[in-house]
Design an enzyme around this catalytic site. Structure first.
Site, PDB file in Angstrom:
ATOM      1  N   HIS A  28       0.585  -1.006  -0.500  1.00  0.00           N
ATOM      2  CA  HIS A  28      -0.332  -0.032  -0.164  1.00  0.00           C
ATOM      3  C   HIS A  28       1.130   0.938   0.543  1.00  0.00           C
ATOM      4  O   HIS A  28       1.803   1.277   0.612  1.00  0.00           O
ATOM      5  CB  HIS A  28      -0.788   0.079   1.384  1.00  0.00           C
ATOM      6  CG  HIS A  28      -2.100   0.960   0.767  1.00  0.00           C
ATOM      7  ND1 HIS A  28      -1.837   2.499   1.810  1.00  0.00           N
ATOM      8  CD2 HIS A  28      -3.441   0.716   0.880  1.00  0.00           C
ATOM      9  CE1 HIS A  28      -2.891   2.647   1.165  1.00  0.00           C
ATOM     10  NE2 HIS A  28      -4.474   2.047   0.604  1.00  0.00           N
ATOM     11  N   ASP A  32      -8.107  -5.547  -0.515  1.00  0.00           N
ATOM     12  CA  ASP A  32      -8.500  -6.335  -1.662  1.00  0.00           C
ATOM     13  C   ASP A  32      -8.154  -7.963  -1.346  1.00  0.00           C
ATOM     14  O   ASP A  32      -8.704  -8.839  -2.331  1.00  0.00           O
ATOM     15  CB  ASP A  32      -7.765  -5.638  -2.740  1.00  0.00           C
ATOM     16  CG  ASP A  32      -8.659  -4.405  -3.411  1.00  0.00           C
ATOM     17  OD1 ASP A  32      -9.484  -4.877  -2.750  1.00  0.00           O
ATOM     18  OD2 ASP A  32      -7.721  -3.776  -3.754  1.00  0.00           O
TER      19      ASP A  32
HETATM   20  N1  CMC Z   1       4.000  -7.224  -4.802  1.00  0.00           N
HETATM   21  C1  CMC Z   1       5.403  -7.352  -4.854  1.00  0.00           C
HETATM   22  N2  CMC Z   1       6.365  -5.674  -4.869  1.00  0.00           N
HETATM   23  C2  CMC Z   1       5.562  -5.291  -4.632  1.00  0.00           C
HETATM   24  C3  CMC Z   1       4.042  -5.012  -3.684  1.00  0.00           C
HETATM   25  C4  CMC Z   1       3.581  -5.905  -4.376  1.00  0.00           C
HETATM   26  N3  CMC Z   1       2.321  -6.484  -4.093  1.00  0.00           N
HETATM   27  N4  CMC Z   1       3.994  -4.243  -4.428  1.00  0.00           N
HETATM   28  C5  CMC Z   1       4.826  -2.915  -3.180  1.00  0.00           C
HETATM   29  N5  CMC Z   1       5.979  -4.012  -4.085  1.00  0.00           N
HETATM   30  C6  CMC Z   1       7.416  -3.037  -4.336  1.00  0.00           C
HETATM   31  C7  CMC Z   1       7.499  -2.154  -4.970  1.00  0.00           C
HETATM   32  O1  CMC Z   1       8.318  -3.287  -6.104  1.00  0.00           O
HETATM   33  C8  CMC Z   1       8.519  -1.805  -4.244  1.00  0.00           C
HETATM   34  O2  CMC Z   1       9.655  -2.516  -5.553  1.00  0.00           O
HETATM   35  P1  CMC Z   1      11.407  -2.077  -4.438  1.00  0.00           P
HETATM   36  O3  CMC Z   1      11.274  -0.621  -3.201  1.00  0.00           O
HETATM   37  O4  CMC Z   1      12.526  -2.870  -5.051  1.00  0.00           O
HETATM   38  O5  CMC Z   1      11.054  -0.934  -5.728  1.00  0.00           O
HETATM   39  C9  CMC Z   1       8.839  -1.690  -3.042  1.00  0.00           C
HETATM   40  O6  CMC Z   1       7.685  -3.028  -2.937  1.00  0.00           O
HETATM   41  C10 CMC Z   1       7.769  -0.247  -2.092  1.00  0.00           C
HETATM   42  O7  CMC Z   1       7.076  -0.767  -3.645  1.00  0.00           O
HETATM   43  P2  CMC Z   1       5.718   1.250  -2.626  1.00  0.00           P
HETATM   44  O8  CMC Z   1       6.663   2.460  -3.515  1.00  0.00           O
HETATM   45  O9  CMC Z   1       5.348   1.014  -1.505  1.00  0.00           O
HETATM   46  O10 CMC Z   1       4.304   0.740  -3.680  1.00  0.00           O
HETATM   47  P3  CMC Z   1       3.512   1.589  -4.633  1.00  0.00           P
HETATM   48  O11 CMC Z   1       3.195   2.708  -3.122  1.00  0.00           O
HETATM   49  O12 CMC Z   1       4.137   2.925  -5.901  1.00  0.00           O
HETATM   50  O13 CMC Z   1       2.433   0.876  -5.070  1.00  0.00           O
HETATM   51  C11 CMC Z   1       0.207  -0.711  -4.215  1.00  0.00           C
HETATM   52  C12 CMC Z   1       1.190   0.623  -3.569  1.00  0.00           C
HETATM   53  C13 CMC Z   1      -0.477  -1.214  -3.796  1.00  0.00           C
HETATM   54  C14 CMC Z   1       0.074  -0.220  -6.139  1.00  0.00           C
HETATM   55  C15 CMC Z   1       1.442  -1.828  -4.305  1.00  0.00           C
HETATM   56  O14 CMC Z   1       1.845  -2.684  -3.477  1.00  0.00           O
HETATM   57  C16 CMC Z   1       0.517  -2.587  -5.389  1.00  0.00           C
HETATM   58  O15 CMC Z   1       1.003  -2.899  -6.801  1.00  0.00           O
HETATM   59  N6  CMC Z   1       0.076  -3.426  -4.773  1.00  0.00           N
HETATM   60  C17 CMC Z   1      -0.856  -4.762  -5.493  1.00  0.00           C
HETATM   61  C18 CMC Z   1      -1.833  -4.024  -5.951  1.00  0.00           C
HETATM   62  C19 CMC Z   1      -3.189  -4.648  -5.078  1.00  0.00           C
HETATM   63  O16 CMC Z   1      -3.446  -4.844  -4.132  1.00  0.00           O
HETATM   64  N7  CMC Z   1      -3.377  -3.015  -4.695  1.00  0.00           N
HETATM   65  C20 CMC Z   1      -4.763  -2.213  -4.114  1.00  0.00           C
HETATM   66  C21 CMC Z   1      -4.517  -1.124  -2.561  1.00  0.00           C
HETATM   67  S1  CMC Z   1      -5.375  -1.432  -1.702  1.00  0.00           S
HETATM   68  C22 CMC Z   1      -6.679  -0.336  -1.909  1.00  0.00           C
HETATM   69  C23 CMC Z   1      -6.873   1.048  -3.106  1.00  0.00           C
HETATM   70  O17 CMC Z   1      -6.242   1.502  -3.016  1.00  0.00           O
HETATM   71  O18 CMC Z   1      -7.169  -0.358  -4.100  1.00  0.00           O
END
Ligand code: CMC
Length: 431
Positions: free
Chosen positions: A308, A365
Site C-alpha cells: 500500500h 483487497d
Molecule cells: N508485490 C510485489 N512487490 C511489491 C508489491 C506487491 N504487491 N507492492 C509493492 N511492492 C514493492 C515495489 O515494487 C517496491 O519495490 P522496490 O523498493 O524494490 O522498488 C516496494 O515494494 C515499495 O513499493 P511502494 O513504493 O510502497 O509501492 P507503491 O506505493 O508505488 O504502490 C501499490 C502501492 C498498492 C500500487 C502496490 O503495493 C501494489 O501494486 N500492490 C498490488 C496491487 C494492490 O493490491 N492494490 C490495492 C491497493 S489497496 C486498495 C486500493 O487502493 O484499491
C-alpha cells in the site's frame, strides 16, 4: 496551524517556508510560494509525498495501521448496528446523523431507487458482456443529462437530493448490469427493504421467487461497503478532486473516480486477487511461484492484495474483513479452500525477506473478494462493489473541495526533459 518554519537552502538562497500541523500531529511544509517567489518547483512523481488539500474526512496512520472516519476508528463499525447509510451520511456531512436526519436520508434514498427510463433503456445499447466498470462510469456520466438541477447545487437540501439519487441508483445500475450480463430480467427495487438487502434482492430475486436475504449476509455486505467508504487521497479520490477542481459537476467527477478505481493497482486488485487464488486452487500456480514472480523485478506481476502507498503495517480493513469472512463461513457452514490458500499465501509473504524489508502487508483487497464471493457476488462485479462502497467518500471529498473558497484548479507542474527548442521541418525535407 503551527507557526513553525522550515528552511530550504538552495544556491545562495535561504528560503523560509511555513509548516502546518494537522489535528493528529502530522506536519506539512507549505511550498506554494516556492515557484512564484524563487522559481523552483518540487519534484514528487506519483505525488507520493505531496498533500494536495487539507481534509477533515478520513485519517490514516500508515505506520500504525490506523484508519478513522471523521475521527471514529474503523474497528468501531464492526458491530451489529452501524449501517452503510449512516456512515455515508457521516462522511458527507461531518458527523453521525440524528434519528430524524437518518430517517429522511433513508426515505430519500428509497424515493430515488428506480432508474429514469431513459437511463434504463441505455443498457440495451451497450454490449451485455461489457466490463461492468465501463457501464457504471458511463451510466453515472449519463445521470448529468437527466438531473441538471443538481449540476451546481447551491444549498444543502438540493445537494442532499442529488447525492441521494447517486447513492440510491448506483446499486440499481450495478444490479441491472449483472442481470443483463446473465440474460436475466431486471428486478426492480423493493422500497420495503433496507439498502444492502434491496441490492441483494435486485441481484438475485427471480420474477417468480423472492430471494431470501439472510441477515448475516446483509450484515457482511454492509460491513464490506462501510470498510470501503473512504480512504483519504487515494488514486480515485484524487481523480474526483482533480475533476471537481475545474468546477465540474458531481456526476462527472464521480464517473472519473469510477474509471480510476478500475485499474488493477487500485480497486481492480480485488479481481486480480481472486484470479490468483483461483489459479492456485486449480493447480495452475503454486503459492511460492506467486511470491517469486512478485519479487522478480523483470516480471510485471505483483502479489495482488499486498502492499500500500500509505500503510507500512497490516491494513486495518483487511484484518476486519478476514474476521468477518471467517464468521460468515462459520454461520453458513462453508469450508472454502480459497481461504486456506489465502492464509498460506499471506503467511509465506509475511515471512519472506522481500516483503518484510518493504513492509508489505495484506491490504483491503486481499480478503474482500472471498467475502464478496461468499455473499454471492460474481468476480467481475467485485470492483463495482468497491465503487458502491467508495461512493460516499468520493461525494464527501467532492463536497469538501467544492466548498473550499480558497481551492484553486488542481494543476501540477513537471520537469521538462524533452528536446530544447527545435525548428519545424517541412515533410519533404524530413529524413
Ligand atoms: N508485490 C510485489 N512487490 C511489491 C508489491 C506487491 N504487491 N507492492 C509493492 N511492492 C514493492 C515495489 O515494487 C517496491 O519495490 P522496490 O523498493 O524494490 O522498488 C516496494 O515494494 C515499495 O513499493 P511502494 O513504493 O510502497 O509501492 P507503491 O506505493 O508505488 O504502490 C501499490 C502501492 C498498492 C500500487 C502496490 O503495493 C501494489 O501494486 N500492490 C498490488 C496491487 C494492490 O493490491 N492494490 C490495492 C491497493 S489497496 C486498495 C486500493 O487502493 O484499491
Amino acid at each position: 496551524m503551527s507557526t513553525d518554519k522550515a528552511k530550504l537552502i538552495y544556491a545562495d538562497q535561504e528560503i523560509e517556508l511555513p509548516v502546518y500541523e494537522g489535528t493528529a500531529g502530522d506536519h506539512a511544509i507549505d511550498i506554494t510560494s516556492l515557484y512564484s517567489k524563487h522559481g523552483l518547483i518540487t519534484y514528487d512523481p506519483s505525488l507520493g509525498n505531496t498533500g494536495i488539500c487539507q481534509s477533515s474526512i478520513t485519517y490514516i496512520d500508515g505506520d500504525k495501521g490506523v484508519l478513522r472516519y471523521r475521527g471514529v476508528p474503523i474497528e468501531q463499525f464492526d458491530r451489529p448496528h452501524p449501517n452503510f447509510i449512516e456512515v455515508a451520511w457521516m462522511l458527507i456531512f461531518g458527523r453521525l446523523p440524528n434519528k430524524d436526519e437518518l430517517e429522511l436520508f433513508s426515505r430519500t434514498l428509497t424515493n430515488h431507487e428506480l432508474l429514469h427510463e431513459g437511463i434504463r433503456s441505455q443498457f440495451q445499447f451497450l454490449p451485455a458482456k461489457a466490463p461492468p466498470m465501463a457501464i457504471l462510469s458511463s451510466m453515472i456520466s449519463t445521470m448529468a443529462c437527466y438531473y441538471d438541477e443538481f449540476l451546481s447545487p447551491d444549498d444543502e437540501p438540493v445537494f442532499l437530493e442529488g447525492v441521494s439519487r447517486l447513492i440510491s441508483k448506483i446499486r440499481t445500475i450495478a444490479a441491472f448490469t449483472y442481470r443483463r450480463a446473465m440474460g436475466l430480467p431486471y428486478i426492480y427495487p423493493d422500497p420495503a427493504l433496507p439498502y444492502c438487502s434491496n441490492f441483494l434482492h435486485m441481484m438475485f430475486s427471480l420474477p417468480y421467487k423472492q430471494y431470501e436475504v439472510k441477515p448475516e449476509i446483509a450484515k457482511a455486505l454492509n460491513l464490506v461497503l462501510i470498510l470501503h467508504a473512504d480512504h483519504e487521497q487515494n488514486c480515485s479520490t484524487s481523480a474526483v478532486r482533480v475533476v471537481c477542481s475545474s468546477r465540474a459537476n458531481l456526476f462527472a467527477s464521480v464517473s472519473a473516480g469510477v474509471n480510476a478505481l478500475w485499474g488493477p493497482l487500485h480497486g481492480g486488485a480485488n479481481v486480480k486477487v481472486m484470479e490468483m487464488l483461483d489459479a492456485i486452487y486449480r493447480g495452475n500456480r503454486k503459492p511460492q511461484e506467486c511470491i517469486e514472480a512478485a519479487k522478480d523485478k523483470t516480471n510485471p506481476f505483483r502479489l495482488f492484495g499486498f502492499g500500500h502507498r500509505v500503510y507500512r503495517n497490516y491494513d486495518p480493513r483487511a484484518k476486519i474483513l478476514k474476521k468477518a469472512y471467517e464468521r460468515v463461513c462459520q454461520i453458513q457452514k462453508i469450508s472454502d479452500p480459497l481461504l486456506d490458500i489465502a492464509r498460506e499465501l499471506e503467511e509465506a509473504a509475511l515471512n519472506d525477506d522481500y516483503f518484510i524489508e518493504r513492509k508489505l502487508y495484506p491490504n483491503v483487497d486481499f480478503y474482500s473478494g472471498i467475502l464478496l464471493r461468499a455473499i454471492g457476488i460474481p468476480t467481475n462485479m467485485f470492483t463495482v462493489m468497491f465503487a458502491i462502497g467508495r461512493l460516499p467518500g468520493w461525494i464527501a471529498q467532492w463536497k469538501e473541495q467544492h466548498e473550499n473558497p480558497t481551492a484553486k484548479i488542481i494543476r501540477p507542474r513537471q520537469l521538462y526533459i524533452g528536446n530544447p527548442e527545435t525548428d519545424y521541418v517541412e515533410i519533404a525535407d524530413r529524413e
